[in-house]
Design an enzyme around this catalytic site. Structure first.
Site, short mmCIF file in Angstrom:
data_model
loop_
_atom_site.label_atom_id
_atom_site.label_comp_id
_atom_site.label_asym_id
_atom_site.label_seq_id
_atom_site.Cartn_x
_atom_site.Cartn_y
_atom_site.Cartn_z
CB SER A 1 19.12 32.33 42.05
OG SER A 1 19.32 31.53 40.81
CB ILE B 1 31.79 32.21 34.57
CG1 ILE B 1 30.55 32.04 33.70
CG2 ILE B 1 31.92 30.64 35.45
CD1 ILE B 1 31.25 30.53 32.44
CG ASP B 2 27.86 34.59 31.75
OD1 ASP B 2 29.35 33.73 31.23
OD2 ASP B 2 26.95 34.84 31.22
CD GLN C 1 33.72 30.25 27.82
OE1 GLN C 1 33.76 31.76 27.82
NE2 GLN C 1 33.17 29.07 27.04
NE ARG D 1 66.94 41.12 44.46
CZ ARG D 1 65.73 41.05 45.11
NH1 ARG D 1 64.90 42.11 45.63
NH2 ARG D 1 64.52 39.88 44.87
CB THR E 1 57.31 43.40 43.33
OG1 THR E 1 57.31 42.03 44.94
CG2 THR E 1 56.12 44.30 44.10
N GLY F 1 57.96 37.20 49.61
CA GLY F 1 57.30 38.41 50.66
C GLY F 1 57.69 38.89 51.40
CG HIS G 1 63.75 31.95 42.85
ND1 HIS G 1 64.51 31.44 43.83
CD2 HIS G 1 64.19 32.55 42.78
CE1 HIS G 1 65.13 32.21 44.69
NE2 HIS G 1 64.44 33.71 43.68
NE ARG H 1 63.35 45.83 50.57
CZ ARG H 1 63.52 45.52 49.58
NH1 ARG H 1 64.50 46.60 49.41
NH2 ARG H 1 63.55 45.40 48.54
P1 ADP Z 1 20.63 32.24 37.68
O1 ADP Z 1 19.89 32.72 38.55
O2 ADP Z 1 21.13 31.83 36.72
O3 ADP Z 1 19.99 33.11 36.72
P2 ADP Z 1 17.98 31.04 36.29
O4 ADP Z 1 17.69 32.68 35.55
O5 ADP Z 1 17.29 30.47 35.23
O6 ADP Z 1 19.68 30.81 36.78
O7 ADP Z 1 16.95 30.99 37.73
C1 ADP Z 1 17.67 29.95 38.54
C2 ADP Z 1 16.03 28.98 39.21
O8 ADP Z 1 15.69 30.37 40.23
C3 ADP Z 1 15.26 28.97 38.16
O9 ADP Z 1 15.07 27.11 37.56
C4 ADP Z 1 14.04 29.13 39.01
O10 ADP Z 1 13.51 27.98 39.86
C5 ADP Z 1 14.23 30.08 39.98
N1 ADP Z 1 13.69 31.80 39.11
C6 ADP Z 1 13.84 32.24 38.67
N2 ADP Z 1 13.15 33.16 38.23
C7 ADP Z 1 12.48 33.52 38.72
C8 ADP Z 1 11.28 33.63 39.34
N3 ADP Z 1 10.65 35.09 38.48
N4 ADP Z 1 10.52 33.59 39.93
C9 ADP Z 1 10.56 32.42 41.32
N5 ADP Z 1 11.25 31.74 40.49
C10 ADP Z 1 12.92 32.20 39.67
#
Ligand code: ADP
Ligand code: ADP
Length: 808
Positions: free
Chosen positions: A148, A192-193, A327, A506, A563, A609, A696, A771
């Protein structure tokens, strides 16, 4: 600056901070007397979430909308990511303050996210540009992953050419095109990664770890009863962060990650390790496998393959659990919510500051500081990691991931070695004397994280040939000779257990130093490790003060602050405070929910606290509370009155619930009951007020992933420190003697570095009466809490005053 503002700023948290602490833009912004509507006036910004969703995105959305409105932007939300931008129309909606009410606790993203094919084409991006310019939007906040962000950067580069085309096509007048010739972009990483280079944590990672650890804990109980092996597959196609940190936090027997492919012949080693572990009486084996796990040849290692291997060679009952979208699910952790709030506010201020030539940036977390980093260099680095993995250049991949990743890996590998034999004193060719004993005790109230830290400590010492003497119930236990050596397997399960298995107390050394010294001599204690709170700190101070009287105390000593209050100097975080924060935040969610059911209810909630307002402030930010009264930021009846008026207005405005937090020692006279009565009396026509003293419950529960990891990592560092000190200061094979100040320390985390600060140095920085440390980094987040809760009082009113003075 006029005097009344000066006084208010002095009273405000910023007045108690040195300028080096006022690092986040929000604190600078307030410190410079800026406020409502002052910087964004006349401009429009739009925000959207894109790519895979993650927990905490809603906190970021709420924060961008509110901070945006606060500083004077017109704020739009774009539904369904880039698709909504391409479609335009109703997908781009102007947001009001109340439009993001009650979303902070929700997982996913309320404004929708999508993958968008159209946006990958220039034509699609051109349509998107037109939809934005129609609404005068020249600033974008992107919340998404590297895909994105890459798309956003491309869009920004093409923007001017789109405008030129619109002018040529007669769709846009030249004046407007000139005015909007620059598109400003700020990104926030939601994933999340934790796969993005440039930020310590991405929004969603901490929650995903919570889900994984909950699953491992649940699986462990069933696996224990049947003697089973579980293979848990977690997300991470290119990044092993989740698998690795989950492995650390659960003491898994093995982790498979893309950045560190299993060595040739791993099958043999794994099977030997598993069968040995059963020999030691371990009934359960957990293996964690990242989706993208590979071997040295770059071939995928699948859960099925590992299962067949174990069943075939060992005939162990083996099951696979694929966690999948669990997840990404559930309510965001306190940390992710706070991260979302902070990053959102920082993004808005970055847009407000943007100059025509400012490059697109990503707001990110560096230690506990919000910072801005150039977007494309981070994207490039992130993609370089994926490429390095693909090219099987694993060293490069893990180097690019950074020091912290390698450190996690090293710690995991160290603590999950096979059990050393009892005689083993030689590890890595280094001979250590097993004559030396290190005493381990817990002091103060129990805090989640003490046990995982204990495990890390015992194992680190044993691996180097040192014996750890577990002392039950702190100094009282020592005086009762409740002291015994701890073993490798004995501490195995501690990794996931809350409370204090050693027992804690304590009592601190006082008039009984002579008796304590006798016990140190009797039990041959050559170094002392304490996991504890403020009393732990006082204990080490006292013992080091008594060194001239008692040679027994002339030994290395270390404390890892543990703590829930987070009130020990020398560290930004103490063990247990993250777990407590999550407990409080979840409880506040429940209260909010019950208030929605019965409508028009205001809760006054008291947190623990001591004098330290950390829990009240941070849980207030995480739960979206209206106010958090703490000792460190004095408040008057005028402030309370302002807050009552705010509450009445808000509830009349159809937000039907309110949460007001009060730290237990915020003020002697403005008690929790007083505040409840005040809010009740003044708002009796509008809402009903209730009081909750959490007590507690805040101390209990299984440790959070962060507490387990921080505990483990600090314990390993503390063990290494004590061992080095023993080696440096040993007089013979039986005695250690040091009076150096540097041998009695707090091992803490300060701005993401591990620091070993002598307790004597910390004395000056401590307010012993209350403290608490003199300076506390989180105070800079207080203005944000107020801004996001819409406070016309304190900061805003004063700032407007300055603004008016300035203008006339
Ligand atoms: P993330 O942002 O989680 O890595 P994606 O790689 O699927 O997810 O990207 C989400 C969206 O961002 C895509 O569906 C697309 O619309 C846009 N996007 C990603 N890469 C490009 C790019 N190189 N050029 C234009 N738009 C992009
Ligand atoms: P490290 O960099 O020490 O290996 P991690 O990778 O676990 O630590 O986390 C990266 C950064 O994010 C650290 O600086 C840590 O302080 C912060 N962090 C992560 N999770 C939390 C949390 N739940 N609460 C507070 N800070 C956190």
């Amino acid at each position: 600056m006029d005097n009344s503002l000066k006084r208010r700023l002095e009273m405000s948290p910023l007045g108690r901070m040195s300028s080096e602490d006022i690092t986040d833009s929000v604190s600078k912004f307030v410190a410079h007397g800026q406020g409502f509507g002052m910087v964004g006036t006349g401009r429009s910004l739009a925000l959207f979430t894109s790519g895979g969703d993650s927990q905490g995105m809603n906190a970021a959305v709420r924060s961008v909308v509110r901070m945006g409105i606060y500083v004077g932007f017109k704020v739009y939300c774009i539904q369904e990511g880039y698709q909504g931008m391409v479609n335009g129309g109703d997908c781009i909606k102007e947001m009001a303050w109340n439009g993001v009410s009650n979303i902070i606790q929700l997982g996913g993203t309320v404004i929708g996210s999508a993958r968008c094919k159209d946006f990958r084409e220039r034509e699609g991006r051109k349509r998107a540009a037109f939809n934005l310019i129609e609404k005068n939007i020249d600033s974008l906040v992107v919340i998404g992953g590297d895909g994105s962000l890459t798309g956003a950067n491309l869009f920004r580069q093409e923007w001017f050419s789109f405008l030129q085309e619109f002018v040529q096509e007669g769709k846009l007048d030249l004046q407007k095109a000139t005015r909007f010739k620059q598109l400003h972009i700020v990104g926030m990483v939601g994933s999340i990664d934790n796969d993005f280079c440039g930020t310590d944590m991405t929004i969603g990672t901490d929650t995903a770890l919570h889900r994984i650890i909950e699953a491992v804990d649940a699986i462990s109980t069933t696996a224990q009863s049947h003697q089973r092996t579980f293979i848990l597959e977690v997300m991470g196609r290119h990044c092993g962060y989740l698998a690795l940190v989950a492995g650390l936090a659960s003491g898994a027997d093995w982790v498979f990650i893309p950045e560190k492919p299993a060595m040739d012949g791993w099958e043999e080693v794994l099977c030997n390790k598993l069968s040995e572990s059963r020999g030691f009486g371990q009934r359960l084996n957990i293996l964690i496998l990242a989706e993208g796990a590979i071997d040295q040849k770059g071939e995928p290692i699948t859960a099925q393959y590992v299962k067949e291997l174990i069943v075939e060679r060992l005939q162990f009952d083996t099951r696979i659990t694929v966690l999948g979208h669990v997840q990404r699910g559930g309510s965001p952790s306190a940390f992710d919510r706070i991260l979302g709030c902070r990053m959102g506010a920082e993004a808005v201020l970055a847009l407000a500051d943007a100059k025509p030539d400012s490059p697109a940036c990503v707001v990110s977390l560096d230690g506990n500081k919000a910072v801005r980093v150039p977007l494309m260099s981070c994207v490039d680095k992130t993609q370089a990691v994926a490429k390095a993995v693909q090219e099987r250049n694993f060293q490069k991949a893990s180097d690019l991931r950074g020091k912290s990743f390698n450190n996690n890996l090293k710690t995991y590998l160290t603590l999950n070695k096979r059990k050393p034999s009892d005689e083993a004193c030689t590890i890595d060719g280094k001979v250590c004397s097993s004559n030396f004993n290190i005493a381990l005790m817990n002091i103060g109230a129990p805090a989640s994280g003490m046990n995982p830290a204990g495990r890390g400590f015992v194992r680190s010492c044993m691996l180097k040939g040192y014996r750890v003497l577990g002392v039950a119930d702190g100094f009282s236990g020592l005086l009762n000779d409740d002291v015994k050596p701890l073993g490798w397997m004995e501490v195995a399960s501690w990794v996931s257990e809350g409370g204090s298995n050693l027992g804690t107390n304590r009592n601190i050394p006082d008039k009984n130093c002579k008796e304590i010294a006798d016990k140190f001599r009797q039990h041959k204690i050559h170094a002392l490790m304490i996991f504890g709170g403020f009393e732990g700190y006082q204990s080490i101070l006292k013992l080091s003060d008594e060194r001239s009287e008692f040679a027994e105390f002339c030994i290395p000593m270390a404390l890892v602050a543990s703590t829930i209050s987070n009130n020990v100097p020398g560290t930004d975080f103490s063990l247990g405070c993250d777990t407590a924060l999550n407990v409080i935040t979840e409880t506040l969610d429940r209260l909010k929910q019950s208030a929605t059911g019965s409508r028009r209810r205001v809760f006054v909630v008291e947190t623990m606290g001591g004098f330290c307002g950390y829990l009240a402030t941070m849980s207030g930010l995480a739960a979206g509370a209206d106010a958090a009264y703490i000792f460190e930021e004095p408040f008057t009846i005028k402030d309370l009155e302002g807050d009552v008026q705010h509450m009445k207005a808000k509830i009349k405005d159809n937000i039907l619930r309110g949460i007001v937090l009060r730290n237990e020692k915020a003020n002697n006279n403005f008690t929790t009951t007083f505040i409840e009565h005040l809010f009740q009396e003044e708002g009796k026509d509008v809402y009903v007020c209730r009081q909750n003293v959490l007590g507690h419950v805040q101390q209990g529960g299984a440790p959070s992933p962060f507490d387990r990891n921080l505990g483990t990592k600090l314990a390993v560092k503390a063990a290494n420190f004590l061992i080095e000190q023993i080696e440096e200061n040993k007089k013979d094979n039986n005695t250690v003697y040091t009076k150096s100040e540097k041998s009695a320390v707090i091992v803490g985390i300060c701005k993401r570095e591990t620091k070993f600060t002598p307790v004597n140095y910390l004395q000056k920085a401590t307010d012993f009466k209350h403290r608490i440390p003199e300076k506390q980094w989180w105070m800079k987040l207080r203005p944000l809490l107020r801004i996001l809760a819409k406070h016309e009082s304190t900061y805003e009113a004063d700032c407007e005053e300055v603004f008016n003075n300035h203008m006339t």
